[in-house]
Design an enzyme around this catalytic site. Structure first.
Site, PDB file in Angstrom:
ATOM      1  N   CYS A  98       1.354  -1.479   0.450  1.00  0.00           N
ATOM      2  CA  CYS A  98       0.265  -0.057  -0.038  1.00  0.00           C
ATOM      3  C   CYS A  98       1.100   1.373  -0.250  1.00  0.00           C
ATOM      4  O   CYS A  98       1.996   1.338   0.234  1.00  0.00           O
ATOM      5  CB  CYS A  98      -0.941  -0.096   1.255  1.00  0.00           C
ATOM      6  SG  CYS A  98      -1.635   1.257   1.154  1.00  0.00           S
ATOM      7  N   LEU A 205      -8.313   9.119  -4.605  1.00  0.00           N
ATOM      8  CA  LEU A 205      -7.003   9.769  -5.163  1.00  0.00           C
ATOM      9  C   LEU A 205      -8.305  11.266  -4.986  1.00  0.00           C
ATOM     10  O   LEU A 205      -8.785  11.243  -5.346  1.00  0.00           O
ATOM     11  CB  LEU A 205      -7.725   9.026  -6.304  1.00  0.00           C
ATOM     12  CG  LEU A 205      -7.042   9.856  -8.037  1.00  0.00           C
ATOM     13  CD1 LEU A 205      -5.968   9.486  -8.946  1.00  0.00           C
ATOM     14  CD2 LEU A 205      -7.443  10.907  -8.932  1.00  0.00           C
ATOM     15  N   HIS A 324       4.014   1.941   1.647  1.00  0.00           N
ATOM     16  CA  HIS A 324       4.398   1.921   3.184  1.00  0.00           C
ATOM     17  C   HIS A 324       4.059   0.817   4.117  1.00  0.00           C
ATOM     18  O   HIS A 324       4.367   0.342   4.892  1.00  0.00           O
ATOM     19  CB  HIS A 324       4.144   3.355   3.640  1.00  0.00           C
ATOM     20  CG  HIS A 324       2.583   3.143   3.416  1.00  0.00           C
ATOM     21  ND1 HIS A 324       2.012   4.718   3.276  1.00  0.00           N
ATOM     22  CD2 HIS A 324       1.665   2.993   3.128  1.00  0.00           C
ATOM     23  CE1 HIS A 324       0.779   4.862   2.816  1.00  0.00           C
ATOM     24  NE2 HIS A 324       0.207   3.445   2.932  1.00  0.00           N
ATOM     25  N   GLY A 374      -2.986  12.913   4.204  1.00  0.00           N
ATOM     26  CA  GLY A 374      -3.851  13.179   5.341  1.00  0.00           C
ATOM     27  C   GLY A 374      -5.350  12.383   5.039  1.00  0.00           C
ATOM     28  O   GLY A 374      -5.405  10.976   4.312  1.00  0.00           O
ATOM     29  N   SER A 375      -5.796  13.104   5.523  1.00  0.00           N
ATOM     30  CA  SER A 375      -7.538  12.753   5.476  1.00  0.00           C
ATOM     31  C   SER A 375      -8.034  13.305   4.719  1.00  0.00           C
ATOM     32  O   SER A 375      -7.864  14.077   4.025  1.00  0.00           O
ATOM     33  CB  SER A 375      -8.323  12.725   6.792  1.00  0.00           C
ATOM     34  OG  SER A 375      -8.305  13.869   7.096  1.00  0.00           O
ATOM     35  N   MET A 376      -9.701  13.326   4.142  1.00  0.00           N
ATOM     36  CA  MET A 376     -10.357  13.831   2.861  1.00  0.00           C
ATOM     37  C   MET A 376     -10.629  15.340   3.299  1.00  0.00           C
ATOM     38  O   MET A 376      -9.884  16.056   2.409  1.00  0.00           O
ATOM     39  CB  MET A 376     -12.006  13.385   3.422  1.00  0.00           C
ATOM     40  CG  MET A 376     -12.250  12.454   2.530  1.00  0.00           C
ATOM     41  SD  MET A 376     -13.493  11.878   2.248  1.00  0.00           S
ATOM     42  CE  MET A 376     -14.310  11.982   4.120  1.00  0.00           C
ATOM     43  N   SER A 380      -1.857  16.974   3.320  1.00  0.00           N
ATOM     44  CA  SER A 380      -1.172  15.245   2.898  1.00  0.00           C
ATOM     45  C   SER A 380       0.210  16.819   3.763  1.00  0.00           C
ATOM     46  O   SER A 380       0.393  18.134   3.068  1.00  0.00           O
ATOM     47  CB  SER A 380      -1.524  14.898   1.604  1.00  0.00           C
ATOM     48  OG  SER A 380      -2.143  14.379   1.779  1.00  0.00           O
ATOM     49  N   HIS A 399       3.466   7.483   7.560  1.00  0.00           N
ATOM     50  CA  HIS A 399       3.214   7.421   6.954  1.00  0.00           C
ATOM     51  C   HIS A 399       1.899   8.060   6.474  1.00  0.00           C
ATOM     52  O   HIS A 399       1.416   8.329   5.380  1.00  0.00           O
ATOM     53  CB  HIS A 399       2.559   6.187   6.714  1.00  0.00           C
ATOM     54  CG  HIS A 399       1.478   5.337   7.074  1.00  0.00           C
ATOM     55  ND1 HIS A 399       1.182   5.309   8.177  1.00  0.00           N
ATOM     56  CD2 HIS A 399       0.827   4.216   6.329  1.00  0.00           C
ATOM     57  CE1 HIS A 399       0.433   4.751   8.304  1.00  0.00           C
ATOM     58  NE2 HIS A 399      -0.082   3.853   7.248  1.00  0.00           N
TER      59      HIS A 399
END
Lengths: 476, 140
Positions: A98, A205, A324, A374-376, A380, A399
């Site tokens: 992943c 994505l 990662h 990061g999250s939505m 990041s 990660h």
């Protein structure tokens, strides 16, 4: 976690002295607040890893460490095969390789915003996402084995990308030592229509804007400028990797007794590198790495096709591709001696420092790009490997953010529609087949990725180069 | 003794699934429902297709993880969701029938895909009041 369990080496390095059957110390790289927030299970799991045969120097945890399976997520451990060292299916995890891939676009925020909605809709149409989604590619037996041996190289040979892409992928796009014949028919069957799919859960994505640059010189080399637009994808080896993990975990648990290994936790399932099952796992796991690299390569092709429809002048070369969840053979200096080690990174990113020969020549002076998801709704980060990182945790960094609350709690607290509307009001478009999935992945369900990245930077594991923020998120 | 039932228990990144029943078979059936509930509401799943499952393991705990992993595999390759289970166990040897229907994202709104059942928080045992409990964490 109780801070008194540790002795503090520096502000960001905390050690647990060997006790019981631990062969080496355990070390966490984090600040005091992050350690306070970690579950006590991280402590137990780090100590358990330190008991495994052939472990070298220390059982390490990154600033984003949290309760995992056997190994903590955010765990790094290296083993010397010549000293009875092991390879662990639990130490790699179910989603083999992943990782995160980042693409440039050559565009600015001003180019993208007028067509933001059309781009979101087109990407969502082109990228298969979510449970049960299938790709357009069907592989027969021979093609499946060629993919498992060739990784992104195989994908480029099929026309899904260019040779220039391969330069910007760890292992140059093909993991050596992969043995497709070590991968079961079940695993191959599970993968037969999942090539070029994103998956679900925390996979995504994103179209992102560069919101801040911290190291202008490194950012220039990486091709990142404020206001420029990149695409990042987070996904792995799909059903094939999950099945390899499942099968070898059981084989290693059952075989541990025969190898004389006392497992403090069954999930730590491992076997000596120099054993039949250890070698078979390495052959299968490397094939799983190639599957992930091929999958991200196909998704790159689909992304380029989507951009070509909406923004034909976009050009999407790779910045870099990192994995990662892996075990890789690398040379590291331990006790003033260069040694060949089996480095497990479970939710940790390789972060080679400047000058390392495995870094593409164009980036080598800066260090390996380290891509942190990061999250939505959150940022990041893009970091670079450091020379200091080599002496800390075998050139590894964090990660991601890690969850702050369970899926169950998140589902009870948020509604998918509400999360999508709130993010839309902030200029972030979400596309997902599952409203419940969006609720469970709500930004508030994750820890603060900035705190994790700041700790990785301050600890010297990697250094901050740029921060990116989402404009569009395709969620499985 | 209470009726057979299932529940979730928290894991930091993922989800714990637990089945409780008067017999080990019931506990396995209920835990399978708990696993399905990680993906969607099991009551939304019609029983239009059936599959036979068989597995064998050295002990009941490994058998339990094998059982959940066999369901994950069947659902993945057949692109369906199971919502009803009937389990028989004899000397660490499991045979079962599972009923379900093809996955329909609009109808089922699947929250997440399950990658595998793990040995984390794994327990198959009879508690002091005589009820069987089968549980583990699933990786999503």
């Amino acid at each position: 976690m109780d801070i008194s369990l540790f002795s503090r080496h520096t502000e960001y390095e905390w050690e647990i002295a060997p006790h019981g059957t631990m062969r080496v110390p355990a070390i966490i790289y984090a600040d005091e607040t992050l350690i306070h927030g970690m579950d006590h299970k991280v402590y137990e799991q780090l100590c358990n890893v330190a008991t495994l045969p052939g472990i070298v120097k220390a059982s390490c945890a990154m600033p984003d460490a949290h309760w995992g399976y056997g190994f903590p997520i955010g765990g790094v451990a290296a083993f010397d095969a010549d000293e009875g060292g092991v390879v662990s299916a639990g130490g790699v995890g179910f989603d083999i390789s992943c990782g995160v891939r980042c693409l440039h676009t050559g565009l600015t925020v001003e180019d993208v915003m007028p067509v933001q909605k059309a781009l979101a809709d087109t990407l969502y149409k082109e990228i298969p996402a979510g449970l049960g989604s299938t790709g357009a590619i069907r592989l027969d037996r021979e093609e499946m084995d060629a993919m498992l041996a060739g990784g992104a190289h195989w994908a480029v040979e099929q026309g899904w990308g260019t040779a220039a892409d391969l330069e910007r992928i760890e292992e140059h796009g093909r993991m050596r030592g992969a043995h497709p014949d070590c991968v079961s028919e079940h695993a191959k069957t599970r993968q037969r229509d999942e090539m070029g799919t994103l998956g679900s859960g925390n996979h995504y994505l994103e179209v992102q804007k560069v919101a801040a640059v911290y190291d202008a010189a490194a950012a220039e080399v990486f091709g990142l400028r404020e206001n420029s637009v990149v695409v990042s994808m987070h996904c792995g080896s799909r059903g094939l990797g999950h099945q390899i993990g499942t099968e070898f975990l059981k084989k290693m648990v059952v075989a541990a007794v025969h190898h004389g290994i006392a497992l403090p936790d069954r999930e730590l399932a491992c076997a000596p590198v120099n054993s039949e099952i250890g070698e078979a796992y390495l052959g299968a796991m490397r094939a799983g790495i190639n599957c992930a690299l091929a999958n991200r390569q196909i998704l790159t092709h689909l992304t380029r096709a989507a951009f070509a429809k909406v923004l034909p002048r976009a050009h999407l070369p790779l910045l870099y591709d990192v994995s990662h969840n892996t075990c890789k053979v690398e040379r590291h200096v331990v006790d003033d001696r260069s040694r060949e080690l089996y480095v497990h990174r479970k939710g940790a990113t390789r972060a080679f420092g400047p000058g390392h020969p495995d870094i593409p020549p164009a980036l080598r002076a800066v260090g390996q790009p380290v891509l942190i998801g990061g999250s939505m709704g959150t940022s990041s980060y893009i970091l670079a490997g450091t020379a200091a990182g080599e002496t800390l945790a075998f050139s590894s960094a964090c990660h991601g953010a890690g969850r702050a609350m369970s899926r169950h709690q998140a589902f009870r607290r948020w509604k998918g529609r509400q999360v999508i509307d709130e993010l839309a009001a902030r200029g972030i478009l979400i596309r997902s087949p599952s409203s419940r999935g969006v609720a469970e992945e709500a930004p508030g369900a994750y820890k603060d990725v900035s705190a994790v990245v700041d700790a990785a930077d301050a600890a010297g594991l990697a250094r901050k180069v740029a921060r990116v923020e989402p404009l569009i998120c395709i969620k499985g | 003794m209470r009726d057979a039932r299932w529940e979730h228990f928290p894991h930091e990144a993922d989800m714990g699934v637990r089945g409780v029943g008067a017999t080990i078979e019931q506990a396995f059936e209920q835990a399978a429902l708990a696993m399905i509930a990680v993906i969607t509401d099991p009551e939304k799943i019609a029983a239009s297709e059936a599959a036979e499952i068989a597995c064998r393991a050295p002990d009941d705990e490994l058998l339990f993880v094998d059982w959940l992993n066999a369901l994950i595999y069947e659902m993945a390759i057949r692109k369906l969701l199971f919502g009803r289970f009937e389990v028989h166990i004899d000397a660490h040897c499991l045979t079962a029938r599972a009923w379900g229907e093809p996955l329909n994202p609009e109808k089922h709104q699947p929250a997440v895909e399950i990658k595998g059942a793990t040995y984390t928080a794994l327990r198959v045992a009879r508690d002091p009041i005589g009820e069987w409990v089968a549980q583990c964490v699933v990786d999503v």
